[in-house]
Design a protein around this motif. Sequence first.
Motif, PDB file in Angstrom:
ATOM      1  N   GLU A   1       0.776  -1.316   0.041  1.00 26.92           N
ATOM      2  CA  GLU A   1      -0.159  -0.163  -0.085  1.00 26.92           C
ATOM      3  C   GLU A   1       0.788   1.204   0.045  1.00 26.92           C
ATOM      4  OE1 GLU A   1      -3.397   2.718   0.324  1.00 26.92           O
ATOM      5  OE2 GLU A   1      -2.890   0.492  -0.244  1.00 26.92           O
ATOM      6  N   GLY A   2       1.774   1.310   0.965  1.00 31.81           N
ATOM      7  CA  GLY A   2       2.781   2.629   0.866  1.00 31.81           C
ATOM      8  C   GLY A   2       3.482   2.667  -0.533  1.00 31.81           C
ATOM      9  N   TRP A   3       3.755   1.769  -1.085  1.00 36.24           N
ATOM     10  CA  TRP A   3       4.487   2.060  -2.506  1.00 36.24           C
ATOM     11  C   TRP A   3       3.339   2.552  -3.569  1.00 36.24           C
ATOM     12  CZ3 TRP A   3       9.175   2.076  -4.189  1.00 36.24           C
ATOM     13  CH2 TRP A   3       9.313   2.099  -5.605  1.00 36.24           C
ATOM     14  N   ARG A   4       2.250   1.751  -3.623  1.00 44.51           N
ATOM     15  CA  ARG A   4       1.186   2.616  -4.543  1.00 44.51           C
ATOM     16  C   ARG A   4       0.737   3.886  -4.100  1.00 44.51           C
ATOM     17  NH1 ARG A   4      -1.220  -2.335  -3.192  1.00 44.51           N
ATOM     18  NH2 ARG A   4      -3.076  -1.223  -2.365  1.00 44.51           N
ATOM     19  N   HIS A   5       0.784   4.345  -2.921  1.00 45.00           N
ATOM     20  CA  HIS A   5       0.375   5.293  -2.548  1.00 45.00           C
ATOM     21  C   HIS A   5       1.307   6.198  -1.472  1.00 45.00           C
ATOM     22  CE1 HIS A   5      -3.453   4.353  -4.299  1.00 45.00           C
ATOM     23  NE2 HIS A   5      -3.508   3.379  -3.493  1.00 45.00           N
ATOM     24  N   PRO A   6       2.293   6.872  -2.058  1.00 44.78           N
ATOM     25  CA  PRO A   6       3.476   7.399  -1.307  1.00 44.78           C
ATOM     26  C   PRO A   6       3.412   8.751  -0.233  1.00 44.78           C
ATOM     27  CG  PRO A   6       4.100   7.685  -3.574  1.00 44.78           C
ATOM     28  CD  PRO A   6       2.738   6.661  -3.502  1.00 44.78           C
ATOM     29  N   TYR A   7       2.358   9.276  -1.028  1.00 43.13           N
ATOM     30  CA  TYR A   7       2.200  10.915  -0.771  1.00 43.13           C
ATOM     31  C   TYR A   7       1.033  10.913   0.085  1.00 43.13           C
ATOM     32  CZ  TYR A   7       4.699  11.001  -5.193  1.00 43.13           C
ATOM     33  OH  TYR A   7       5.617  10.660  -6.160  1.00 43.13           O
ATOM     34  N   PRO A   8       1.111  11.903   1.321  1.00 40.07           N
ATOM     35  CA  PRO A   8       0.056  12.147   1.915  1.00 40.07           C
ATOM     36  C   PRO A   8      -1.204  12.827   1.161  1.00 40.07           C
ATOM     37  CG  PRO A   8       1.877  13.860   2.346  1.00 40.07           C
ATOM     38  CD  PRO A   8       2.301  12.929   1.315  1.00 40.07           C
ATOM     39  N   ALA A   9      -2.292  12.808   1.853  1.00 41.23           N
ATOM     40  CA  ALA A   9      -3.351  13.501   1.148  1.00 41.23           C
ATOM     41  C   ALA A   9      -3.301  15.056   1.366  1.00 41.23           C
ATOM     42  CB  ALA A   9      -4.629  12.944   1.914  1.00 41.23           C
ATOM     43  N   LYS A  10      -2.761  15.572   2.353  1.00 32.59           N
ATOM     44  CA  LYS A  10      -2.535  16.959   2.690  1.00 32.59           C
ATOM     45  C   LYS A  10      -1.323  17.264   2.894  1.00 32.59           C
ATOM     46  CE  LYS A  10      -7.573  17.581   3.700  1.00 32.59           C
ATOM     47  NZ  LYS A  10      -8.574  18.090   4.705  1.00 32.59           N
ATOM     48  N   PRO A  11      -0.198  17.427   1.901  1.00 30.91           N
ATOM     49  CA  PRO A  11       0.890  17.829   2.543  1.00 30.91           C
ATOM     50  C   PRO A  11       1.166  19.406   2.809  1.00 30.91           C
ATOM     51  CG  PRO A  11       0.806  17.570   0.046  1.00 30.91           C
ATOM     52  CD  PRO A  11      -0.562  17.135   0.582  1.00 30.91           C
ATOM     53  N   LEU A  12       2.183  19.655   3.500  1.00 31.16           N
ATOM     54  CA  LEU A  12       2.502  21.042   3.695  1.00 31.16           C
ATOM     55  C   LEU A  12       2.953  21.684   2.335  1.00 31.16           C
ATOM     56  CD1 LEU A  12       4.437  20.906   7.026  1.00 31.16           C
ATOM     57  CD2 LEU A  12       2.024  21.644   6.837  1.00 31.16           C
ATOM     58  N   ALA A  13       2.688  23.105   1.990  1.00 29.82           N
ATOM     59  CA  ALA A  13       3.245  23.438   0.835  1.00 29.82           C
ATOM     60  C   ALA A  13       4.282  24.365   1.343  1.00 29.82           C
ATOM     61  CB  ALA A  13       2.212  24.427   0.498  1.00 29.82           C
ATOM     62  N   PHE A  14       5.538  24.312   0.479  1.00 31.89           N
ATOM     63  CA  PHE A  14       6.793  25.039   0.878  1.00 31.89           C
ATOM     64  C   PHE A  14       6.477  26.440   0.964  1.00 31.89           C
ATOM     65  CE2 PHE A  14      10.624  26.916  -0.544  1.00 31.89           C
ATOM     66  CZ  PHE A  14      11.589  26.666   0.310  1.00 31.89           C
ATOM     67  N   ALA A  15       5.488  27.053  -0.038  1.00 32.96           N
ATOM     68  CA  ALA A  15       5.417  28.527  -0.038  1.00 32.96           C
ATOM     69  C   ALA A  15       4.619  28.899   1.387  1.00 32.96           C
ATOM     70  CB  ALA A  15       4.469  28.660  -1.109  1.00 32.96           C
ATOM     71  N   ASP A  16       4.085  27.881   1.969  1.00 35.37           N
ATOM     72  CA  ASP A  16       3.360  28.336   3.310  1.00 35.37           C
ATOM     73  C   ASP A  16       4.053  28.065   4.546  1.00 35.37           C
ATOM     74  OD1 ASP A  16       1.303  29.119   1.938  1.00 35.37           O
ATOM     75  OD2 ASP A  16       0.401  26.666   2.024  1.00 35.37           O
ATOM     76  N   LEU A  17       5.343  27.678   4.323  1.00 35.88           N
ATOM     77  CA  LEU A  17       6.209  27.246   5.829  1.00 35.88           C
ATOM     78  C   LEU A  17       6.488  28.603   6.133  1.00 35.88           C
ATOM     79  CD1 LEU A  17       8.595  24.564   4.759  1.00 35.88           C
ATOM     80  CD2 LEU A  17       6.244  24.404   5.998  1.00 35.88           C
ATOM     81  N   PRO A  18       6.431  28.799   7.620  1.00 32.36           N
ATOM     82  CA  PRO A  18       6.801  30.235   8.146  1.00 32.36           C
ATOM     83  C   PRO A  18       8.221  30.448   7.741  1.00 32.36           C
ATOM     84  CG  PRO A  18       6.758  28.501   9.708  1.00 32.36           C
ATOM     85  CD  PRO A  18       6.111  27.925   8.542  1.00 32.36           C
TER      86      PRO A  18
END
Length: 213
Positions: free
Chosen positions: A193-210
Amino acid sequence: MKLYYADTLMPRLACAVATLVRAPVEFVRVDLFRGEQKTPRFLALNPNGKVPVLEDGDLRLWEADAIACHLARRFQPALWPEAQTHELVRWLSWNARHFTQAGSILYFEHVIKGQYLKQAPSERAVERGLQEFRAGAQVLAAHLANRRFVLGEELTLADLALATALPWTEAAQLPLDEWPVLRHWYAAIESLEGWRHPYPAKPLAFADLPPQA
């Protein structure tokens, strides 16, 4: 821990390993098409201006193989059996120079150029990629003829690294079907499962990091 990534070929390996070993990472998506990887802020993380990058406390790692190795050894040592370190390194080194390297040529021509840049693939590059992929596939298929996985009966990081380009088999037009043993081997990896779906549903966006992140 933060893992900076994009949904492209090499970062996918790092993300898949992080997901498979259930590492407590925050996934941070870097928008390559907006050039976020070339900003001073990102270059402070990786002077090469490329993803993936892992921050683990004071440790800052770039290169997908190095990140995958670190995560495997820390969170699921069975993926990095110490007694077979030399074999692991051999296959990682060979893969970077041959099998996945060849796959990356076809990935770039058919996926990046064809789907994202809307450019026609280079016939010369495609021919070279196919030739090199088939040469590497022949070596790997012969090795796997009497083995379930690359180092024996158990899955290791060697298998995951060698499979880096294979999620794009159809899109990149990789001739994997020419070797049934490789299809059978990869099916076992693809069943994870982790190979087929390696990304989180809601990642952080680089532009939104403090700014201090």
